[in-house]
Motif scaffolding. Structure first.
Motif, short mmCIF file in Angstrom:
data_model
loop_
_atom_site.label_atom_id
_atom_site.label_comp_id
_atom_site.label_asym_id
_atom_site.label_seq_id
_atom_site.Cartn_x
_atom_site.Cartn_y
_atom_site.Cartn_z
N HIS A 296 0.81 -1.23 0.00
CA HIS A 296 0.00 0.00 0.00
C HIS A 296 0.84 1.28 0.00
O HIS A 296 0.37 2.34 0.40
N ASN A 297 2.08 1.19 -0.45
CA ASN A 297 2.99 2.33 -0.41
C ASN A 297 2.58 3.45 -1.37
O ASN A 297 2.09 3.19 -2.47
N THR A 298 2.81 4.69 -0.95
CA THR A 298 2.62 5.82 -1.86
C THR A 298 3.61 5.71 -3.01
O THR A 298 3.27 5.92 -4.17
N SER A 299 4.86 5.37 -2.70
CA SER A 299 5.87 5.18 -3.72
C SER A 299 6.94 4.23 -3.19
O SER A 299 7.15 4.14 -1.98
N ASN A 300 7.58 3.52 -4.11
CA ASN A 300 8.67 2.62 -3.75
C ASN A 300 10.01 3.29 -4.06
O ASN A 300 10.15 3.97 -5.07
N SER A 301 11.00 3.08 -3.20
CA SER A 301 12.30 3.73 -3.35
C SER A 301 13.39 2.78 -3.82
O SER A 301 14.54 3.19 -3.98
N VAL A 302 13.04 1.51 -4.04
CA VAL A 302 14.03 0.52 -4.45
C VAL A 302 13.55 -0.21 -5.70
O VAL A 302 12.37 -0.16 -6.04
N LYS A 303 14.47 -0.91 -6.35
CA LYS A 303 14.16 -1.64 -7.58
C LYS A 303 14.43 -3.13 -7.41
O LYS A 303 15.23 -3.53 -6.56
N GLN A 310 19.31 -3.70 6.52
CA GLN A 310 18.31 -3.47 7.56
C GLN A 310 18.26 -1.98 7.93
O GLN A 310 19.29 -1.35 8.13
N GLY A 311 17.04 -1.45 7.96
CA GLY A 311 16.86 -0.05 8.29
C GLY A 311 16.87 0.88 7.10
O GLY A 311 16.59 2.08 7.24
N GLN A 312 17.19 0.34 5.91
CA GLN A 312 17.21 1.18 4.71
C GLN A 312 15.79 1.56 4.31
O GLN A 312 14.88 0.74 4.32
N VAL A 313 15.60 2.83 3.98
CA VAL A 313 14.28 3.30 3.55
C VAL A 313 13.98 2.70 2.18
O VAL A 313 14.72 2.94 1.21
N ILE A 314 12.91 1.93 2.08
CA ILE A 314 12.57 1.24 0.82
C ILE A 314 11.30 1.80 0.18
O ILE A 314 11.04 1.52 -0.99
N ALA A 315 10.51 2.57 0.93
CA ALA A 315 9.25 3.08 0.39
C ALA A 315 8.71 4.17 1.31
O ALA A 315 9.20 4.37 2.42
N LYS A 316 7.66 4.84 0.81
CA LYS A 316 6.91 5.80 1.61
C LYS A 316 5.52 5.25 1.87
O LYS A 316 4.85 4.78 0.95
N LEU A 317 5.10 5.31 3.10
CA LEU A 317 3.81 4.76 3.50
C LEU A 317 2.66 5.48 2.79
O LEU A 317 2.72 6.69 2.58
N GLY A 318 1.63 4.73 2.42
CA GLY A 318 0.52 5.35 1.70
C GLY A 318 -0.78 4.58 1.81
O GLY A 318 -1.02 3.85 2.79
N SER A 319 -1.61 4.71 0.79
CA SER A 319 -2.93 4.09 0.81
C SER A 319 -3.32 3.62 -0.59
O SER A 319 -4.45 3.81 -1.02
N THR A 320 -2.36 3.02 -1.30
CA THR A 320 -2.66 2.50 -2.63
C THR A 320 -3.19 1.07 -2.52
O THR A 320 -2.95 0.38 -1.54
N GLY A 321 -3.92 0.64 -3.54
CA GLY A 321 -4.49 -0.70 -3.51
C GLY A 321 -5.78 -0.73 -2.71
O GLY A 321 -6.47 0.27 -2.57
N ARG A 322 -6.10 -1.90 -2.15
CA ARG A 322 -7.34 -2.07 -1.39
C ARG A 322 -7.11 -1.69 0.07
O ARG A 322 -6.53 -2.45 0.84
N VAL A 323 -7.55 -0.51 0.44
CA VAL A 323 -7.28 0.00 1.78
C VAL A 323 -8.48 0.79 2.29
O VAL A 323 -9.37 1.17 1.55
N THR A 324 -8.46 1.06 3.60
CA THR A 324 -9.44 1.96 4.20
C THR A 324 -8.76 3.17 4.82
O THR A 324 -9.41 4.00 5.43
N GLY A 325 -7.44 3.27 4.66
CA GLY A 325 -6.70 4.39 5.22
C GLY A 325 -5.21 4.13 5.05
O GLY A 325 -4.80 3.03 4.69
N PRO A 326 -4.37 5.13 5.30
CA PRO A 326 -2.93 4.97 5.11
C PRO A 326 -2.29 4.04 6.13
O PRO A 326 -2.45 4.22 7.33
N HIS A 327 -1.59 3.03 5.63
CA HIS A 327 -0.86 2.10 6.50
C HIS A 327 0.06 1.24 5.65
O HIS A 327 -0.05 1.23 4.42
N VAL A 328 0.96 0.52 6.28
CA VAL A 328 1.74 -0.49 5.58
C VAL A 328 1.21 -1.86 5.99
O VAL A 328 0.95 -2.11 7.17
N HIS A 329 0.99 -2.71 5.00
CA HIS A 329 0.61 -4.10 5.26
C HIS A 329 1.91 -4.90 5.24
O HIS A 329 2.56 -5.04 4.21
#
Length: 352
Positions: A296-303, A310-329
């Motif tokens: 459900h990320n707003t955008s992905n930062s990796v390919k 570990q700890g590397q930022v890989i995405a920004k949290l968002g509400s894409t796909g089937r969701v009811t609000g912003p979160h990471v699944h």
């Protein structure tokens, strides 16, 4: 009266104000059969799109396939406002421009997009209220000077921004120039040989709802956040019917849109794309064979194929796909791709 006669009589009751030659009558022998309606959407009987607001009060529309809008920063004196449009799979810049009745160049200028730069699903695009450009007020600016610089009408600038003269201009504030032309050509992308190396951001620690001694070799996958749904037979899974067997296969961690999502362990990215109900998904295969998913990320930062730590930022949290609000699944799977239930995340929030 025969059945066919009754049918014709009832039919006549509903035909009014039409010419006789425009009406085709049928009896019980010649009436066409009605074809069954077939819906390509297996969830079509679940009602309209879910609507909610995130922690900042932003409007979230899930799974519409049409508009996903957030309020923008600019509101004109005429009441027209800028919106932030979340790009959906299959969108093109020309299609989005047509939806908002503006030119593609207007969107490119506002978002500093290169002439050959593509948009991607989950990306935020600022949509101006009309064709034109923005100008940040500098000391000494005049309405006439601004209008001349952008080949626009002074009167239109006044009306749109609710200013009478230069005294209404605030240094540092943006105003909209309706019909204005950008004085700087839209940038073109540089060749790969001249591009700078990719910047990688790694967080050594993040606020976690599970203590570090219990996490062990794992790291909390979000820079903060609160668990909104656990793994297994949760109350939401049971009442919504969204999941197979009413079993939620992961842990949902809610946080404001744009919050950093980090790799829970070292590994290699095996997927970074839009993936069905997950929306924008990142999947990582770790050195011990386990697999994690971040959806459900707003955008992905990796390919795909990229090595992450570990700890590397890989995405920004968002509400894409089937969701009811912003979160990471967040999911943890074994080397065969099956849910690995014996982990600290699932056990801590089992049926939660």
């Amino acid at each position: 009266m025969t059945y066919a006669g009754v049918f014709s009589f009832v039919q006549s009751l509903f035909i009014t104000n039409v010419e006789a030659q425009d009406v085709v009558y049928h009896n019980s022998q010649t009436i066409p059969l009605l074809a069954a309606s077939i819906s390509p959407d297996p969830d079509a009987d679940k009602g309209g799109p879910e609507v909610s607001f995130d922690e900042t009060g932003m409007f979230i529309v899930a799974e519409t396939g049409l508009f996903s809008l957030l309020p923008g920063e600019y509101v004109s004196a005429t009441g027209k406002e800028e919106n932030v449009y979340i790009v959906r799979p299959g969108d093109t810049l020309s299609h989005i421009a047509e939806l908002f009745n503006v030119k593609s160049e207007t969107i490119r200028w506002r978002n500093d997009l290169g002439a050959k730069e593509y948009i991607r699903a989950g990306q935020d695009l600022k949509i101006p209220p009309a064709d034109g450009v923005y100008h940040k007020i500098k000391k000494g600016d005049t309405l006439g000077g601004i209008a001349k610089a952008y080949k626009a009408e002074t009167s239109a600038i006044k009306t749109f921004n609710g200013v009478v003269d230069a005294s209404g201009l605030q240094v540092g504030k943006e105003i909209f120039i309706p019909g204005g032309k950008s004085s700087v050509a839209v940038k073109t992308q540089t060749s790969s040989s001249s591009q700078k190396s990719t910047y990688v951001k790694v967080l050594s620690s993040v606020p976690s709802q599970i203590s570090s001694d219990k996490l062990g070799e794992w790291m909390w996958p979000v820079n903060g956040g609160v668990v909104t749904q656990g793994y297994g037979s949760t109350s939401f899974a049971n009442r919504s019917g969204y999941y197979k067997g009413n079993n939620h296969g992961g842990v949902d961690i809610g946080a404001p849109r744009g919050t950093a999502i980090v790799a829970a362990k070292d590994g290699v990215v095996t997927m970074s794309q839009w993936y069905y109900g997950y929306g924008n998904l990142v999947e990582i295969k770790h050195d011990d064979g386990t697999i994690t998913r971040y959806g459900h990320n707003t955008s992905n930062s990796v390919k795909k194929g990229q090595r992450v730590v570990q700890g590397q930022v890989i995405a920004k949290l968002g509400s894409t796909g089937r969701v009811t609000g912003p979160h990471v699944h967040f999911e943890i799977r074994d080397a065969n791709g099956k849910q690995m239930e014996d982990n600290v995340f699932y056990q801590t929030y089992l049926n939660y």
